[in-house]
Design a protein around this motif. Structure first.
Motif, PDB file in Angstrom:
ATOM      1  N   GLY A   1     110.546 122.887  96.587  1.00  0.00           N
ATOM      2  CA  GLY A   1     111.810 123.154  97.249  1.00  0.00           C
ATOM      3  C   GLY A   1     112.254 122.010  98.136  1.00  0.00           C
ATOM      4  N   GLY A   2     113.558 121.958  98.396  1.00  0.00           N
ATOM      5  CA  GLY A   2     114.125 120.892  99.225  1.00  0.00           C
ATOM      6  C   GLY A   2     114.343 119.630  98.422  1.00  0.00           C
ATOM      7  N   TRP A   3     114.272 118.502  99.108  1.00  0.00           N
ATOM      8  CA  TRP A   3     114.473 117.231  98.411  1.00  0.00           C
ATOM      9  C   TRP A   3     113.208 116.903  97.623  1.00  0.00           C
ATOM     10  N   ALA A   4     113.247 117.160  96.327  1.00  0.00           N
ATOM     11  CA  ALA A   4     112.108 116.883  95.449  1.00  0.00           C
ATOM     12  C   ALA A   4     112.447 115.800  94.436  1.00  0.00           C
ATOM     13  N   LEU A   5     113.620 115.901  93.809  1.00  0.00           N
ATOM     14  CA  LEU A   5     113.996 114.939  92.776  1.00  0.00           C
ATOM     15  C   LEU A   5     114.051 113.526  93.352  1.00  0.00           C
ATOM     16  N   GLY A   6     113.314 112.628  92.726  1.00  0.00           N
ATOM     17  CA  GLY A   6     113.295 111.248  93.182  1.00  0.00           C
ATOM     18  C   GLY A   6     112.472 111.024  94.421  1.00  0.00           C
ATOM     19  N   CYS A   7     111.717 112.037  94.832  1.00  0.00           N
ATOM     20  CA  CYS A   7     110.871 111.924  96.020  1.00  0.00           C
ATOM     21  C   CYS A   7     109.468 112.442  95.714  1.00  0.00           C
ATOM     22  N   ARG A   8     109.394 113.695  95.239  1.00  0.00           N
ATOM     23  CA  ARG A   8     108.100 114.286  94.906  1.00  0.00           C
ATOM     24  C   ARG A   8     107.954 114.600  93.426  1.00  0.00           C
ATOM     25  N   ILE A   9     109.084 114.684  92.708  1.00  0.00           N
ATOM     26  CA  ILE A   9     109.069 114.812  91.248  1.00  0.00           C
ATOM     27  C   ILE A   9     110.046 113.798  90.675  1.00  0.00           C
ATOM     28  N   ASN A  10     109.896 113.483  89.418  1.00  0.00           N
ATOM     29  CA  ASN A  10     110.681 112.400  88.813  1.00  0.00           C
ATOM     30  C   ASN A  10     112.170 112.655  88.940  1.00  0.00           C
ATOM     31  N   GLY A  11     112.889 111.610  89.385  1.00  0.00           N
ATOM     32  CA  GLY A  11     114.306 111.723  89.639  1.00  0.00           C
ATOM     33  C   GLY A  11     115.166 111.069  88.579  1.00  0.00           C
ATOM     34  N   GLY A  12     116.342 110.572  89.010  1.00  0.00           N
ATOM     35  CA  GLY A  12     117.407 110.284  88.078  1.00  0.00           C
ATOM     36  C   GLY A  12     117.795 108.836  87.874  1.00  0.00           C
ATOM     37  N   GLN A  13     116.998 107.869  88.302  1.00  0.00           N
ATOM     38  CA  GLN A  13     117.287 106.490  87.902  1.00  0.00           C
ATOM     39  C   GLN A  13     116.492 106.226  86.624  1.00  0.00           C
ATOM     40  N   ALA A  14     116.897 106.961  85.598  1.00  0.00           N
ATOM     41  CA  ALA A  14     116.221 106.977  84.310  1.00  0.00           C
ATOM     42  C   ALA A  14     117.209 107.495  83.276  1.00  0.00           C
ATOM     43  N   GLU A  15     116.811 107.473  82.036  1.00  0.00           N
ATOM     44  CA  GLU A  15     117.707 107.922  80.965  1.00  0.00           C
ATOM     45  C   GLU A  15     117.818 109.440  80.894  1.00  0.00           C
ATOM     46  N   TYR A  16     116.749 110.136  81.300  1.00  0.00           N
ATOM     47  CA  TYR A  16     116.728 111.600  81.296  1.00  0.00           C
ATOM     48  C   TYR A  16     116.055 112.084  82.574  1.00  0.00           C
ATOM     49  N   VAL A  17     116.372 113.322  82.987  1.00  0.00           N
ATOM     50  CA  VAL A  17     115.722 113.928  84.131  1.00  0.00           C
ATOM     51  C   VAL A  17     115.494 115.413  83.844  1.00  0.00           C
ATOM     52  N   ARG A  18     114.347 115.911  84.284  1.00  0.00           N
ATOM     53  CA  ARG A  18     114.083 117.357  84.225  1.00  0.00           C
ATOM     54  C   ARG A  18     114.515 117.967  85.545  1.00  0.00           C
ATOM     55  N   VAL A  19     115.326 119.025  85.473  1.00  0.00           N
ATOM     56  CA  VAL A  19     115.847 119.682  86.669  1.00  0.00           C
ATOM     57  C   VAL A  19     115.229 121.076  86.774  1.00  0.00           C
ATOM     58  N   PRO A  20     114.324 121.308  87.730  1.00  0.00           N
ATOM     59  CA  PRO A  20     113.796 122.656  87.944  1.00  0.00           C
ATOM     60  C   PRO A  20     114.890 123.599  88.465  1.00  0.00           C
ATOM     61  N   TYR A  21     114.715 124.886  88.218  1.00  0.00           N
ATOM     62  CA  TYR A  21     115.690 125.883  88.678  1.00  0.00           C
ATOM     63  C   TYR A  21     117.110 125.441  88.348  1.00  0.00           C
ATOM     64  N   ALA A  22     117.323 125.181  87.079  1.00  0.00           N
ATOM     65  CA  ALA A  22     118.586 124.574  86.648  1.00  0.00           C
ATOM     66  C   ALA A  22     119.802 125.417  87.005  1.00  0.00           C
ATOM     67  N   ASP A  23     119.670 126.747  87.002  1.00  0.00           N
ATOM     68  CA  ASP A  23     120.824 127.578  87.329  1.00  0.00           C
ATOM     69  C   ASP A  23     121.304 127.345  88.758  1.00  0.00           C
TER      70      ASP A  23
END
Length: 344
Positions: free
Chosen positions: A109-131
């Motif tokens: 929870g919170g700021w995870a993408l690009g900090c604790r899990i793989n973020g978006g300076q890439a060709e693809y990103v996995r987004v948890p809790y997408a809804d």
């Protein structure tokens, strides 16, 4: 795929990583079309974000097209054009139910993408809790218009919302970087009597004057005298601190009138001093912390209606392969840079 990766303090590098896959039924995988470089990425590189995990792909401000969804995702399907929220949140815990999604109790929870899990300076990103973590971009809103929604624009919107701005207020915004200007745009929606922006950089002062001529601009060295001489109540009614420099926290509370609200959204590299004896009797209300990015759908609606336009902030573009150059320009504030977009 290519991914810009946090190797260790002081060092990012473009590396090869496997394309992300669905790991949980609530995940989505997004093929990115546009990303950006953020000051928080620099904080990671400088080692001032202890939570950041070496080896993660950095980047947390992005738009793209849904490529795949887990079986529990209900609101999105492959082909949807979306913004990605800077924050990961379950939508079900106490904090999420009350709109404090930055404090979601999920392990990611919170700021995870690009900090604790793989973020978006890439060709693809996995987004948890997408809804919760995605928002559909209206058909008549471009990727460029939507790019800043998930982070710095959400931060500015949140800062303006919690600052309790009224029509007769004088609002002082400290900092005219990307988050500061996004905050300015959101404060303008509240239509206060006066808006003053305090900024050190002459180029950024000129940017504000050129694009927002009704806004007053002042340098930090002039700020307190200007506030004292032009604010009849002895200071600004609302101060929003976005800069995060060594002396801007002190400037914020000194520039505030008695009983003012001081909202701090800046991320500091070092602890700040709260000198209670000196500020005793000012009766200030401080509001602090990270963005609660739960307003992205409303922000996209405001963009669609022409009430917010952040496209002037995107002053530079680089490809993912040339992202090192983008970081150099952004960190050194070269060539009038405000925001660097990354193309894929």
């Amino acid at each position: 795929m290519k991914a810009y990766t946090y190797i260790r303090k002081g060092h990012f590098a473009l590396t090869d990583k496997p394309r992300p896959q669905i790991q949980d039924p609530r995940d989505a995988v997004v093929k990115l079309t546009l990303g950006s470089i953020c000051s928080s990425d620099l904080h990671i590189r400088h080692g001032s974000v202890p939570r950041a995990v070496p080896g993660i792909t950095v980047g947390h401000e992005m738009v793209g097209i849904v490529e795949d969804t887990g079986e529990a995702v209900r609101n999105f399907k492959p082909g949807d054009r979306v913004t990605v929220n800077v924050e990961t949140f379950c939508g079900e815990c106490f904090f999420c139910r009350n709109g404090y999604v930055n404090n979601c109790t999920d392990p990611n929870g919170g700021w995870a993408l690009g900090c604790r899990i793989n973020g978006g300076q890439a060709e693809y990103v996995r987004v948890p809790y997408a809804d919760q973590g995605l928002d559909r971009i209206p058909d008549n809103v471009t990727d460029e218009q939507a790019l800043l929604v998930g982070d710095v624009l959400a931060t500015g919107f949140w800062a303006a919302r919690i600052s309790e701005i009224s029509r007769d207020d004088t609002v002082l915004i400290i900092g005219a970087g990307p988050t500061g200007i996004c905050t300015l745009l959101c404060v303008m929606l509240k239509q206060p009597a006066r808006i003053i922006v305090c900024e050190q950089s002459a180029e950024r002062q000129d940017f504000v004057r050129d694009h927002y001529p009704s806004v007053e601009v002042v340098s930090p060295s002039e700020c307190l005298d200007y506030i004292a001489s032009t604010c009849e109540r002895g200071g600004a009614d609302v101060v929003i601190e976005v800069a995060g420099a060594d002396d801007t926290f002190e400037l914020a509370w000194r520039a505030a009138r008695p009983n003012a609200i001081v909202t701090v959204v800046a991320l500091y590299d070092k602890p700040q001093t709260l000198p209670l004896p000196q500020m005793y009797g000012k009766n200030l209300t401080f509001k602090t912390g990270g963005v609660d990015g739960c307003d992205c759908a409303e922000i996209l609606s405001l963009i669609e209606r022409g009430l917010i336009d952040t496209t002037p902030l995107i002053t530079h573009r680089v490809s993912l392969e040339n992202i090192d150059e983008g970081y150099r320009i952004f960190e050194n504030r070269e060539d009038g840079v405000i925001k660097v977009a990354v193309t894929f």
